[in-house]
Design an enzyme around this catalytic site. Structure first.
Site, PDB file in Angstrom:
ATOM      1  N   ASP A  97      93.708  48.360 -34.472  1.00  0.00           N
ATOM      2  CA  ASP A  97      94.491  47.910 -35.615  1.00  0.00           C
ATOM      3  C   ASP A  97      93.937  48.445 -36.929  1.00  0.00           C
ATOM      4  O   ASP A  97      92.860  49.040 -36.977  1.00  0.00           O
ATOM      5  CB  ASP A  97      94.531  46.387 -35.665  1.00  0.00           C
ATOM      6  CG  ASP A  97      93.169  45.751 -35.361  1.00  0.00           C
ATOM      7  OD1 ASP A  97      92.138  46.360 -35.705  1.00  0.00           O
ATOM      8  OD2 ASP A  97      93.138  44.659 -34.775  1.00  0.00           O
ATOM      9  N   HIS A 170      94.066  35.455 -31.281  1.00  0.00           N
ATOM     10  CA  HIS A 170      94.649  36.785 -31.372  1.00  0.00           C
ATOM     11  C   HIS A 170      93.699  37.839 -30.827  1.00  0.00           C
ATOM     12  O   HIS A 170      92.477  37.726 -30.908  1.00  0.00           O
ATOM     13  CB  HIS A 170      95.050  37.122 -32.815  1.00  0.00           C
ATOM     14  CG  HIS A 170      93.920  37.234 -33.798  1.00  0.00           C
ATOM     15  ND1 HIS A 170      93.138  38.363 -33.929  1.00  0.00           N
ATOM     16  CD2 HIS A 170      93.451  36.360 -34.715  1.00  0.00           C
ATOM     17  CE1 HIS A 170      92.242  38.189 -34.871  1.00  0.00           C
ATOM     18  NE2 HIS A 170      92.398  36.970 -35.368  1.00  0.00           N
ATOM     19  N   GLU A 175      99.074  38.084 -33.400  1.00  0.00           N
ATOM     20  CA  GLU A 175      98.990  36.686 -33.801  1.00  0.00           C
ATOM     21  C   GLU A 175      99.813  35.794 -32.873  1.00  0.00           C
ATOM     22  O   GLU A 175     100.601  36.287 -32.051  1.00  0.00           O
ATOM     23  CB  GLU A 175      99.491  36.539 -35.245  1.00  0.00           C
ATOM     24  CG  GLU A 175      98.678  37.307 -36.268  1.00  0.00           C
ATOM     25  CD  GLU A 175      97.324  36.680 -36.567  1.00  0.00           C
ATOM     26  OE1 GLU A 175      96.870  35.825 -35.789  1.00  0.00           O
ATOM     27  OE2 GLU A 175      96.715  37.057 -37.579  1.00  0.00           O
TER      28      GLU A 175
END
Length: 647
Positions: A97, A170, A175
């Site tokens: 990410d 998460h 999420e």
């Protein structure tokens, strides 16, 4: 990993859950005593995979994570590269990410994180590094995310995916609400996730609200997955992930679907798993005194019955009949009740001229030299402010030592306010007043604040703010200035959130102070759940100092008592000294905490709790008193808890 893991590492979820010891667990787990040991084991597995692929002349495709959990893994991989020749030339990496809106130059970006902790120290080819681009125009994100998925697939998918886990459950930035089939996409970050990550930013509002993340489905396609969790603060979410049902509410639970996943954790993170928290529900139990206390407290709390009201049937119905083989429930209850009664004392320094055979502390000497170590400049009053006050009031020779400056926890806007005030105050004394420090600090604070290393002038200013607040709190208790020691341990003074390893100078500072004071009592933070490990490093420094002083007069009569900080309290069964606080003492403690003004009203290092520190402290102390009362013991307004450490 460990021998046990080598045998069970490839077990499926159903096979793992079928084992007696782990029958409540839906994911294979591997528990280590220390996070450092666990991280080395994970790094060795990654290194073995890289070497295996190298020998086959194949690429090794790694999915990599950011955050605090993988840092020690990356440190070990760097060591293996530099000292044992591990090459990364065949490695192709894909990061999970990236914050949306941050570029490569931002020190909070995951591009910076990965280069700082791994890529800049190994021989991975730049063209083989893949990290989501947080600067992609909004209207091109969909195509970019599809491209990221296609690029992973072009190399045959991920051979190994490394994960951490967030408080919301998460993985990556998937999420709550994320589906098991989700792919790489732009996602809005949960408030709690942003709060947990705020430590890397000057203030909460600067934390990005969106991120690009691999999806749960992308992660589940990896051939092998290792997920990590360190510390007590992760225990609850580890339990829910490993033993709970699969749900979009906790995306990490979808790892239960994967046939080759291991949850690697230290013993603190594993604390809530059934086989550790209530092992008598799993199988045969070795009934040590400690285990018996743990079980009786659990039974009392579960049934909401005082200890003295527990019956034979209560024990039998909850897999605890073995406790009654040599004793009746009545005898066990009396023994347990007496134990907890004897932990309660209003004399933390010992009661003079009293029978101390059933008391936590010695009666003599009546006036003790006390050394209270505080990792940060407010841990003393937050964690044991009532006991601190009681020791002073009962005539002991109390010293407090602030181990670190705590400067990084002062926000820039707070520092700027103090700098401008100090400059104006200094100038009011005359035209020739020296305002150089304040001038430089003000210029830096008003300019670009995205520092890789916080300048010394700002650190000095912030350190002075924390010192002043600490002195004010001590003064409110009537502690003389000469009894307050600022140690400024060097490991902390890096100018970044990341600290240096504990060094000889750090330990020497502690040793010198102990030899100077020759304390009968030492209080130290045994809370290892602080977000950035400062408490643990400070505690390790104390232990190393005491080990180095072993056999010397300075520590011959020293007892070491541990308190916990703002994050957790000791379980009732582990408490060895409980100090009751009156309503007035609770207020005095609150007022001392209020003296630390820079740590009020939305502080930088809030941790995983939105309450202010004084609220946490009061709630925790009152909860401890309630738990004692529910066991059938006396009712108090609040209680502070301690464990003795035998060094």
């Amino acid at each position: 990993m460990t021998t046990k893991s080598e045998k069970s590492q490839r077990l499926t979820r159903k096979q793992w859950s079928a084992l007696e010891e782990t029958k409540f667990e839906n994911i294979h787990t591997d528990v280590f005593g220390e996070s450092a040991e666990a991280a080395v084991a994970v790094a060795k597995e990654i290194a073995s995979l890289i070497r295996y692929k190298t020998n086959r002349n194949e690429h090794c495709v790694l999915g990599l994570a950011t955050g605090s959990s993988p840092i020690k893994v990356y440190q070990e991989l760097v060591r293996l590269h530099k000292e044992e020749g591990l090459s990364f030339k065949n490695v192709i990496s894909f990061n999970l990410d990236e914050y949306y809106g941050l570029g490569k130059e931002d020190v909070q970006s995951y591009v910076y994180f990965m280069h700082h902790h791994l890529f800049d120290h190994v021989d991975i080819l730049p063209e083989n590094i893949n990290i989501p681009d947080g600067t992609i125009p909004y209207d091109k994100i969909s195509n970019y995310c599809a491209y990221y998925e296609e690029r992973i697939e072009s190399f045959g998918g991920l051979d190994f995916q490394l994960l951490g886990i967030g408080r919301t459950g998460h993985i990556g930035f998937n999420e709550p609400g994320s589906k098991e089939s989700s792919t790489t996409r732009l996602i809005t970050l949960d408030y709690l996730t942003r709060q947990d990550n705020a430590f890397a930013f000057d203030q909460f509002d600067e934390v990005p609200k969106k991120a690009i993340t691999m999806g749960v489905g992308t992660i589940l396609k990896a051939k092998r997955i290792v997920i990590m969790a360190w510390g007590l603060k992760k225990a609850e979410i580890v339990f829910k992930t490993v033993e709970g049902e699969m749900s979009t509410d906790i995306p990490a639970t979808f790892l239960q679907l994967h046939e080759d996943v291991t949850f690697v954790m230290d013993d603190l993170a594993a604390a809530d798993l059934t086989r550790y928290k209530t092992p008598w529900l799993v199988g045969d139990t070795v009934w040590t005194d400690e285990m018996a206390r743990k079980a009786v407290v659990w039974l009392s709390q579960k049934l909401q019955k005082p200890i003295l009201k527990l019956t034979d049937r209560d024990y039998n119905d909850h897999n605890m009949s073995d406790l009654l083989v040599a004793k009746s429930a009545y005898d066990v209850n009396i023994s347990m009740f007496n134990h907890f009664q004897h932990t309660i004392t209003g004399w933390p320094g010992g009661k003079p001229k009293a029978d101390d055979s059933q008391r936590p502390e010695r009666a003599e000497p009546a006036k003790k030299r006390v050394l209270l170590f505080s990792p940060h400049p407010d841990d003393d009053v937050i964690s044991m402010g009532g006991t601190f006050l009681r020791l002073i009031q009962q005539g002991h020779d109390v010293h407090v030592a602030y181990q670190t400056s705590g400067n990084i926890a002062v926000s820039d806007h707070e520092a700027l306010m103090y700098a401008e005030f100090a400059k104006a105050l200094t100038q009011s004394g005359g035209k020739d007043a020296d305002t150089a420090l304040f001038d430089k600090a003000i210029k830096l604070l008003k300019g670009k604040r995205n520092f890789k290393v916080v300048p010394e002038e700002i650190r000095t200013l912030k350190g002075l703010i924390r010192r002043g607040e600490a002195m004010s709190a001590c003064r409110s208790y009537g502690l003389p200035e000469e009894k307050v020691h600022y140690l400024d341990m060097p490991f902390y003074e890096t100018g970044t959130v990341e600290k240096s390893p504990l060094g000889k100078k750090d330990v020497k500072i502690i040793q010198d102070l102990i030899e100077e004071i020759k304390p009968h009592q030492i209080y130290a933070a045994g809370d290892l759940a602080d977000p950035h490990g400062t408490h643990k490093v400070c505690f390790d420094a104390i232990l190393k100092a005491l080990q180095g002083l072993k056999g010397k007069e300075s520590v011959k009569d020293s007892w070491l008592w541990l308190y916990r900080g703002a994050w957790h309290e000791y379980p009732i069964d582990e408490i060895e000294m409980a100090v009751p606080l009156s309503p007035d003492e609770v207020l005095r403690k609150r007022e001392a905490i209020f003296r630390h003004q820079s740590q009020k009203d939305g502080v930088m290092f809030q941790g995983n709790d939105s309450r202010e520190f004084w609220e946490r402290a009061e709630d925790r102390n009152k909860a401890t008193a309630i738990k004692y009362n529910e066991l059938g013991l006396a009712e108090y307004e609040a209680m502070e808890a301690f464990k003795r450490f035998h060094f």
